[in-house]
Design an enzyme around this catalytic site. Sequence first.
Site, PDB file in Angstrom:
ATOM      1  CG  ASP A  52      -2.106   0.857   1.057  1.00 33.34           C
ATOM      2  OD1 ASP A  52      -2.301   1.052   0.069  1.00 33.34           O
ATOM      3  OD2 ASP A  52      -2.709   1.157   2.034  1.00 33.34           O
ATOM      4  CB  THR A  61      -9.884 -11.568   5.603  1.00 34.26           C
ATOM      5  OG1 THR A  61     -10.983 -10.473   5.634  1.00 34.26           O
ATOM      6  CG2 THR A  61      -8.853 -11.004   6.892  1.00 34.26           C
ATOM      7  CD1 TRP A 414     -11.768  -6.630  -3.763  1.00 37.22           C
ATOM      8  CD2 TRP A 414     -12.059  -8.192  -2.832  1.00 37.22           C
ATOM      9  NE1 TRP A 414     -10.889  -6.316  -2.895  1.00 37.22           N
ATOM     10  CE2 TRP A 414     -11.005  -7.556  -2.101  1.00 37.22           C
ATOM     11  CE3 TRP A 414     -12.088  -9.567  -2.232  1.00 37.22           C
ATOM     12  CZ2 TRP A 414     -10.366  -7.973  -1.202  1.00 37.22           C
ATOM     13  CZ3 TRP A 414     -11.542 -10.098  -1.094  1.00 37.22           C
ATOM     14  CH2 TRP A 414     -10.457  -9.272  -0.556  1.00 37.22           C
TER      15      TRP A 414
END
Length: 447
Positions: A52, A61, A414
């Site tokens: 980051d 997670t 995702w």
Amino acid sequence: MGIETEFGVTCTFHGHRRLSPDEVARYLFRRVVSWGRSSNVFLRNGARLYLDVGSHPEYATAECDSLIQLVNHDRAGERVLEELLIDAEARLAEEGIGGDIYLFKNNTDSAGNSYGCHENFLVARAGEFSRISDVLLPFLVTRQLICGAGKVLQTPKAATFCLSQRAEHIWEGVSSATTRSRPIINTRDEPHADAEKYRRLHVIVGDSNMAETTTMLKVGSAALVLEMIEAGVSFRDFALDNPIRAIREVSHDVTGKKPVRLAGGRQASALDIQREYHAKAVEHLRNREPDPQVEQVVDLWGRTLDAVEAQDFAKVDTEIDWVIKRKLFQRYQDRHGFDLSDPKIAQLDLAYHDIKRGRGVFDVLQRKGLVKRVTEDETIDDAVENPPQTTRAKLRGDFITAAQAAGRDFTVDWVHLKLNDQAQRTVLCKDPFRSVDERVERLIASM
């Protein structure tokens, strides 16, 4: 639910050559880049690992649908980073650079920089977001009383023990920014799911916790408040006059009894506010399906408030991070005669958050049975290798495992699973609760 954790990184050197934090971070991620061709990757357990802003390794997670599952996967992140640390130290040694790398699961460094632990909750799109934020803001400002990580704050007058590491670095109540202004609740609308049904609530005010029970209480209490909001439970109006001032005032008061200003000139203490939310949670439990994990959260929540009110922490001093840490400091001070401003206390504060097993102070306490657990080593090891089996993360993890085994080039995030071949085959997974999908099975079978 999910947790994103940014880790602090530093390195002590035995020889003359020094490395910048950027260089240390690159050594940490060299193994990741070698197989993932990037410092931003998804893992077989469904998690995301990346470097980051500011050279902070971050572990997000996989999507979890139970508290124990989430705690296991949060702890798995520590193990994944610890493996990178050990590998990086070996590479340094091979190149003749003697050094020890440290990764800290905390929120501040010695230069005054802050990095976060962000909680993500999937909430219904229906309803006004302002109602969520109005009810949640006073809860989050005072939640540090039950789940702060604890910190010794050096001030011009003296060193003082605070409940929260993050409180001094929060500058807004609700905002779409995350780094510039650091709000309590981030409103950037990235649901990572069907946007017509869901929004993702991004809470960035929490501390990074070492104690599993504190992590469970932190996330579980917030999830329960959100559940109550969606169920239409009414709460007393605790709108704060100035949330940014209030969050600092609460952090500096381990008694929880000093009043903070509410809108309209009223006053209430952090203990008063938390008691109200806890009482509503107790009442709500009577009307919902039994869930031992949620009941455990509400029990610890109540016991912690009782301990704060009585200033007798014996019943929670193995379960709440700031209480564990404060007790550790007090014993160290009693033994050596130090005051809180002594550099050795600051060193102990930092060492509590060292994730390397056998070296970190929290790990030493855990091995001695001085902190309570809700996981087993075996369940954490399983979470390092395998995704949650009850959420969309299973689809992602199975796809990544199959693609790597088949030597296929792929891209995931995702919601997308993509094979980078001539057909450019992509599956869109918009339902976070769906762990079985024939489209994904066909994509895997085609490899």
